[in-house]
Design a protein around this motif. Structure first.
Motif, PDB file in Angstrom:
ATOM      1  N   LYS A  80      36.564  34.144  59.817  1.00  0.00           N
ATOM      2  CA  LYS A  80      36.439  33.230  60.827  1.00  0.00           C
ATOM      3  C   LYS A  80      35.139  33.232  61.120  1.00  0.00           C
ATOM      4  O   LYS A  80      34.395  34.021  61.535  1.00  0.00           O
ATOM      5  N   ALA A  81      34.492  31.993  61.457  1.00  0.00           N
ATOM      6  CA  ALA A  81      32.973  31.803  61.967  1.00  0.00           C
ATOM      7  C   ALA A  81      33.043  32.518  63.331  1.00  0.00           C
ATOM      8  O   ALA A  81      32.131  33.054  63.701  1.00  0.00           O
ATOM      9  N   SER A  82      34.184  32.306  64.126  1.00  0.00           N
ATOM     10  CA  SER A  82      33.839  32.749  65.677  1.00  0.00           C
ATOM     11  C   SER A  82      34.090  34.214  65.523  1.00  0.00           C
ATOM     12  O   SER A  82      33.828  34.715  66.714  1.00  0.00           O
ATOM     13  N   GLU A  83      34.333  35.058  64.485  1.00  0.00           N
ATOM     14  CA  GLU A  83      34.329  36.357  64.403  1.00  0.00           C
ATOM     15  C   GLU A  83      33.376  37.130  63.718  1.00  0.00           C
ATOM     16  O   GLU A  83      33.416  38.256  63.505  1.00  0.00           O
ATOM     17  N   PHE A  84      32.437  36.238  63.242  1.00  0.00           N
ATOM     18  CA  PHE A  84      31.551  36.717  62.104  1.00  0.00           C
ATOM     19  C   PHE A  84      30.358  37.463  62.981  1.00  0.00           C
ATOM     20  O   PHE A  84      29.256  37.078  63.557  1.00  0.00           O
ATOM     21  N   ASP A  85      30.585  38.585  63.403  1.00  0.00           N
ATOM     22  CA  ASP A  85      29.640  39.451  64.163  1.00  0.00           C
ATOM     23  C   ASP A  85      28.912  40.625  63.258  1.00  0.00           C
ATOM     24  O   ASP A  85      28.914  40.490  61.918  1.00  0.00           O
ATOM     25  N   ARG A  86      28.223  41.659  63.776  1.00  0.00           N
ATOM     26  CA  ARG A  86      27.840  42.714  63.206  1.00  0.00           C
ATOM     27  C   ARG A  86      28.499  43.356  61.995  1.00  0.00           C
ATOM     28  O   ARG A  86      28.274  43.518  60.959  1.00  0.00           O
ATOM     29  N   ARG A  87      29.633  43.737  62.456  1.00  0.00           N
ATOM     30  CA  ARG A  87      30.475  44.615  61.643  1.00  0.00           C
ATOM     31  C   ARG A  87      31.109  43.469  60.337  1.00  0.00           C
ATOM     32  O   ARG A  87      31.055  43.979  59.233  1.00  0.00           O
ATOM     33  N   ALA A  88      31.369  42.335  60.702  1.00  0.00           N
ATOM     34  CA  ALA A  88      31.828  41.463  59.873  1.00  0.00           C
ATOM     35  C   ALA A  88      30.815  41.138  58.600  1.00  0.00           C
ATOM     36  O   ALA A  88      30.926  41.155  57.692  1.00  0.00           O
ATOM     37  N   TYR A  89      29.592  40.953  59.341  1.00  0.00           N
ATOM     38  CA  TYR A  89      28.266  40.816  58.345  1.00  0.00           C
ATOM     39  C   TYR A  89      28.129  41.952  57.423  1.00  0.00           C
ATOM     40  O   TYR A  89      27.763  41.885  56.382  1.00  0.00           O
ATOM     41  N   ARG A  90      28.245  43.022  57.998  1.00  0.00           N
ATOM     42  CA  ARG A  90      28.137  44.367  57.127  1.00  0.00           C
ATOM     43  C   ARG A  90      29.095  44.415  56.168  1.00  0.00           C
ATOM     44  O   ARG A  90      28.866  44.841  54.925  1.00  0.00           O
ATOM     45  N   LYS A  91      30.338  44.354  56.451  1.00  0.00           N
ATOM     46  CA  LYS A  91      31.663  44.219  55.432  1.00  0.00           C
ATOM     47  C   LYS A  91      31.385  43.345  54.350  1.00  0.00           C
ATOM     48  O   LYS A  91      31.499  43.454  53.145  1.00  0.00           O
ATOM     49  N   VAL A  92      30.847  41.914  54.593  1.00  0.00           N
ATOM     50  CA  VAL A  92      30.628  41.042  53.672  1.00  0.00           C
ATOM     51  C   VAL A  92      29.572  41.190  52.385  1.00  0.00           C
ATOM     52  O   VAL A  92      29.479  41.259  51.385  1.00  0.00           O
ATOM     53  N   ASN A  93      28.484  41.942  53.114  1.00  0.00           N
ATOM     54  CA  ASN A  93      27.567  42.441  52.449  1.00  0.00           C
ATOM     55  C   ASN A  93      27.809  43.582  51.449  1.00  0.00           C
ATOM     56  O   ASN A  93      27.549  43.632  50.387  1.00  0.00           O
ATOM     57  N   ALA A  94      28.551  44.632  51.784  1.00  0.00           N
ATOM     58  CA  ALA A  94      29.178  45.543  51.143  1.00  0.00           C
ATOM     59  C   ALA A  94      29.947  44.925  49.919  1.00  0.00           C
ATOM     60  O   ALA A  94      30.071  45.390  48.873  1.00  0.00           O
ATOM     61  N   TRP A  95      30.629  43.947  50.386  1.00  0.00           N
ATOM     62  CA  TRP A  95      31.678  43.249  49.209  1.00  0.00           C
ATOM     63  C   TRP A  95      30.729  42.501  48.323  1.00  0.00           C
ATOM     64  O   TRP A  95      30.862  42.780  46.801  1.00  0.00           O
ATOM     65  N   VAL A  96      29.777  42.088  48.659  1.00  0.00           N
ATOM     66  CA  VAL A  96      28.760  41.203  47.982  1.00  0.00           C
ATOM     67  C   VAL A  96      28.032  42.122  46.693  1.00  0.00           C
ATOM     68  O   VAL A  96      27.829  41.923  45.529  1.00  0.00           O
ATOM     69  N   ALA A  97      27.545  43.534  47.375  1.00  0.00           N
ATOM     70  CA  ALA A  97      26.810  44.321  46.756  1.00  0.00           C
ATOM     71  C   ALA A  97      27.651  45.011  45.301  1.00  0.00           C
ATOM     72  O   ALA A  97      27.043  44.877  44.282  1.00  0.00           O
ATOM     73  N   GLY A  98      28.769  44.961  45.637  1.00  0.00           N
ATOM     74  CA  GLY A  98      29.890  45.448  44.508  1.00  0.00           C
ATOM     75  C   GLY A  98      30.214  44.139  43.615  1.00  0.00           C
ATOM     76  O   GLY A  98      30.002  44.469  42.179  1.00  0.00           O
ATOM     77  N   LEU A  99      30.160  42.893  43.889  1.00  0.00           N
ATOM     78  CA  LEU A  99      30.324  41.794  42.877  1.00  0.00           C
ATOM     79  C   LEU A  99      29.105  41.475  42.214  1.00  0.00           C
ATOM     80  O   LEU A  99      29.177  41.385  40.894  1.00  0.00           O
ATOM     81  N   LEU A 100      27.761  41.643  42.791  1.00  0.00           N
ATOM     82  CA  LEU A 100      26.533  41.497  42.093  1.00  0.00           C
ATOM     83  C   LEU A 100      26.466  42.792  41.020  1.00  0.00           C
ATOM     84  O   LEU A 100      26.056  42.250  40.125  1.00  0.00           O
ATOM     85  N   GLU A 101      27.073  44.033  41.396  1.00  0.00           N
ATOM     86  CA  GLU A 101      26.790  44.857  40.268  1.00  0.00           C
ATOM     87  C   GLU A 101      27.871  44.441  39.227  1.00  0.00           C
ATOM     88  O   GLU A 101      27.473  44.974  38.131  1.00  0.00           O
ATOM     89  N   ARG A 102      28.999  44.095  39.453  1.00  0.00           N
ATOM     90  CA  ARG A 102      29.899  43.632  38.366  1.00  0.00           C
ATOM     91  C   ARG A 102      29.595  42.415  37.630  1.00  0.00           C
ATOM     92  O   ARG A 102      30.152  42.164  36.529  1.00  0.00           O
ATOM     93  N   SER A 103      28.613  41.782  38.325  1.00  0.00           N
ATOM     94  CA  SER A 103      28.053  40.300  37.550  1.00  0.00           C
ATOM     95  C   SER A 103      27.350  40.611  36.223  1.00  0.00           C
ATOM     96  O   SER A 103      27.206  39.562  35.709  1.00  0.00           O
ATOM     97  N   ARG A 104      26.587  41.754  36.176  1.00  0.00           N
ATOM     98  CA  ARG A 104      25.776  42.117  35.317  1.00  0.00           C
ATOM     99  C   ARG A 104      24.186  41.200  35.383  1.00  0.00           C
ATOM    100  O   ARG A 104      23.432  41.209  34.549  1.00  0.00           O
ATOM    101  N   ALA A 105      24.275  40.281  36.395  1.00  0.00           N
ATOM    102  CA  ALA A 105      22.943  39.924  36.585  1.00  0.00           C
ATOM    103  C   ALA A 105      21.925  40.842  37.257  1.00  0.00           C
ATOM    104  O   ALA A 105      22.019  41.982  37.732  1.00  0.00           O
ATOM    105  N   THR A 106      20.584  40.562  36.630  1.00  0.00           N
ATOM    106  CA  THR A 106      19.465  41.527  36.867  1.00  0.00           C
ATOM    107  C   THR A 106      18.831  41.230  38.141  1.00  0.00           C
ATOM    108  O   THR A 106      18.178  41.778  38.575  1.00  0.00           O
ATOM    109  N   ASP A 107      18.996  39.829  38.343  1.00  0.00           N
ATOM    110  CA  ASP A 107      18.302  39.307  39.569  1.00  0.00           C
ATOM    111  C   ASP A 107      19.113  38.332  40.236  1.00  0.00           C
ATOM    112  O   ASP A 107      20.048  37.753  39.739  1.00  0.00           O
ATOM    113  N   ALA A 108      19.008  38.547  41.743  1.00  0.00           N
ATOM    114  CA  ALA A 108      19.841  37.422  42.506  1.00  0.00           C
ATOM    115  C   ALA A 108      19.211  36.981  43.725  1.00  0.00           C
ATOM    116  O   ALA A 108      18.136  37.732  44.136  1.00  0.00           O
ATOM    117  N   LEU A 109      19.710  35.893  44.128  1.00  0.00           N
ATOM    118  CA  LEU A 109      19.162  35.354  45.558  1.00  0.00           C
ATOM    119  C   LEU A 109      20.283  35.164  46.536  1.00  0.00           C
ATOM    120  O   LEU A 109      21.295  34.619  46.294  1.00  0.00           O
TER     121      LEU A 109
END
Length: 499
Positions: A80-109
């Motif tokens: 939820k946009a209204s609940e997107f605080d520091r903790r939520a941002y940290r959680k999403v980035n941790a999730w993305v880090a795992g997705l990028l690792e599994r994507s086999r991409a060597t570079d990302a933006l």
């Protein structure tokens, strides 16, 4: 790993994966909406089909998106946009880090750092993104015959931000995150090493290596003969049962002028804890190599300070010893004389960490500290009280306790204060010595801190961090976490960095 910051149009940047945030009810983030203009509404059309609503821990990987130069687009749920605080941002980035690792991409933006987060500037957003990526990249393969590394690891990550001002902040945030990651990785490596390798002598060698690596880090090591001259009867009693000699390691980072009082960190360095005569049960005893998690965090902090070149004076003290059940080991009922001159009655030899700490807290007086903080995997009671989410902070200075909790909140390395009232001191009474070193089962974390407080009366600002529940994880992901290095570095930056 290469991290860069860009303000250029993400739609026009080449990348293996372009990461775009989506909020609940299928709403693109502002930067996502701008990118969608280049696709002629293609992304909105995909969301309208209902394949991704925007809930956290959800994602959708798209190929051949029109108007986008990236090979793939990763839509990531941000909640939820209204609940997107520091903790939520940290959680999403941790999730993305795992997705990028599994994507086999060597570079990302990633465009996540361009999303506005309440109370979090561009520097912090970039820092969290890099921290999450570095945490995901960590591997401990020292003792594997074949390293368990990805075949196509991510090697370049670009962070998109709004403008030039944000770019400067983001670059500073990246520098912070990389310095912190260097410290956390060192702490994890030391704690993950087995006790037959990571002995007190090994820790002393690692401290000397930091001295060689960084110009303003200076290391000294006291041997058992030095401790005997100082009267460190408590620490020497613990090491008596082991063939491994104890070491008292001092690492100092001199980042400020000589007139500035240092912050002293004392990390418990029990490189293996069998429990001594009060031997532990066999189940999970292998985890007792992590009983030097406090020491490992002090090593990590010194390295992070040196990498970031923090404008502060920091002293790291590591009392290192093994706790083993040899014939010469100390016993329940023994009475020991500490360096402070106070005598203590031993109740349980498996409460050895506080014996290393108490003599070292007395030794720390020679540094005339502004603040002194000890860190230890001290009590199982801490896990009962707080689980594995928060470290316990106990202090005779409530302002210092609040500062540590605030630093932990900002760093994503949370701590929670427990009381240290005089009433709990009553549990340490002894009929034979000045006091006992254990206060019984009730409030075990608190009475352990009460014991330590008796060696800190000369300090106006002292705090104790019990990290028994946060220093390592169990199960399939068993290993050291590197906590509380993020909390301690953030505390220094908030309250002692002169820049």
């Amino acid at each position: 790993m290469e991290f860069t910051v860009t303000t250029a149009n993400p739609a026009q940047k080449k990348a293996g994966v372009l990461v775009i945030g989506v909020f609940e009810r299928r709403r693109l983030s502002d930067i996502g909406a701008r990118i969608d203009q280049a696709t002629d509404g293609y992304l909105r059309g995909i969301l309208a089909n209902g394949d991704l609503d925007g809930e956290t821990n959800t994602s959708l990987l798209l190929y051949d998106v029109p108007g986008i130069r990236a090979r793939r687009v990763l839509l990531v749920g941000c909640g939820k946009a209204s609940e997107f605080d520091r903790r939520a941002y940290r959680k999403v980035n941790a999730w993305v880090a795992g997705l990028l690792e599994r994507s086999r991409a060597t570079d990302a933006l990633t465009c996540l750092p361009a999303i506005q987060v309440r109370g979090v500037d561009a520097g912090d957003r970039a820092r969290v993104t890099v921290e999450a990526t570095e945490t995901r990249r960590y591997r401990f393969d020292e003792f594997r015959s074949e390293p368990n590394t990805p075949k196509h690891p991510l090697s370049r990550l670009a962070l998109h931000v709004a403008d030039g001002d944000d770019k400067a902040k983001a670059e500073a945030g990246i520098a912070h995150a990389r310095s912190l990651a260097a410290g956390v990785h060192l702490a994890r490596d030391l704690a993950n090493r087995p006790a037959n390798v990571c002995t007190p002598t090994h820790l002393a060698e690692q401290a000397r290596a930091l001295d060689q690596q960084y110009d303003h880090v200076h290391t000294t090591v006291l041997e058992e003969s030095d401790m005997e001259e100082l009267g460190m009867g408590a620490m020497l009693a613990v090491s008596r049962g082991s063939r491994e000699p104890a070491k008292l390691i001092t690492m100092s980072w001199q980042g400020a002028g000589p007139d500035k009082a240092p912050v002293v960190f004392v990390g418990k360095g029990v490189t293996f804890d069998s429990g001594g005569i009060s031997i532990k049960p066999a189940a999970a005893m292998d985890e007792m190599k992590y009983d030097m998690g406090g020491a490992a965090s002090v090593f990590g902090l010194i390295r992070a300070c040196a990498e970031l070149r923090i404008d502060a004076n920091v002293v790291g003290l590591v009392p290192a010893a093994e706790n083993m059940p040899d014939g010469a080991a100390y016993r329940p009922g023994d009475i020991l004389k500490t360096m402070s001159g106070q005598t203590i009655e031993i109740i349980n030899t498996d409460a050895e960490g506080r014996l290393l700490l108490c003599d070292t807290l007395t030794y720390a007086k020679r540094f005339s500290p502004d603040t002194i903080i000890d860190i230890a995997t001290l009590t199982g009671a801490c896990i009962v009280a707080l689980g594995h989410h928060a470290s316990a902070v106990l202090s005779t200075n409530d302002q210092l306790a609040r500062q540590l909790m605030q630093a932990g909140e900002r760093a994503g390395d949370r701590a929670w204060q427990l009381p240290i009232w005089d009433e709990y001191q009553e549990q340490l009474k002894s009929p034979f010595a000045d006091f006992s070193h254990v206060g019984g089962q009730p409030a075990g974390t608190i009475t352990a801190a009460c014991f330590l407080s008796r060696f800190t009366k000369d300090y106006k600002r002292w705090a104790h961090l019990d990290i028994a529940g946060t220093a390592w994880t169990r199960g399939d992901s068993k290993g050291a976490t590197g906590r509380p290095v993020p909390l301690m570095l953030q505390y220094l930056l908030d309250h002692h960095d002169g820049r």
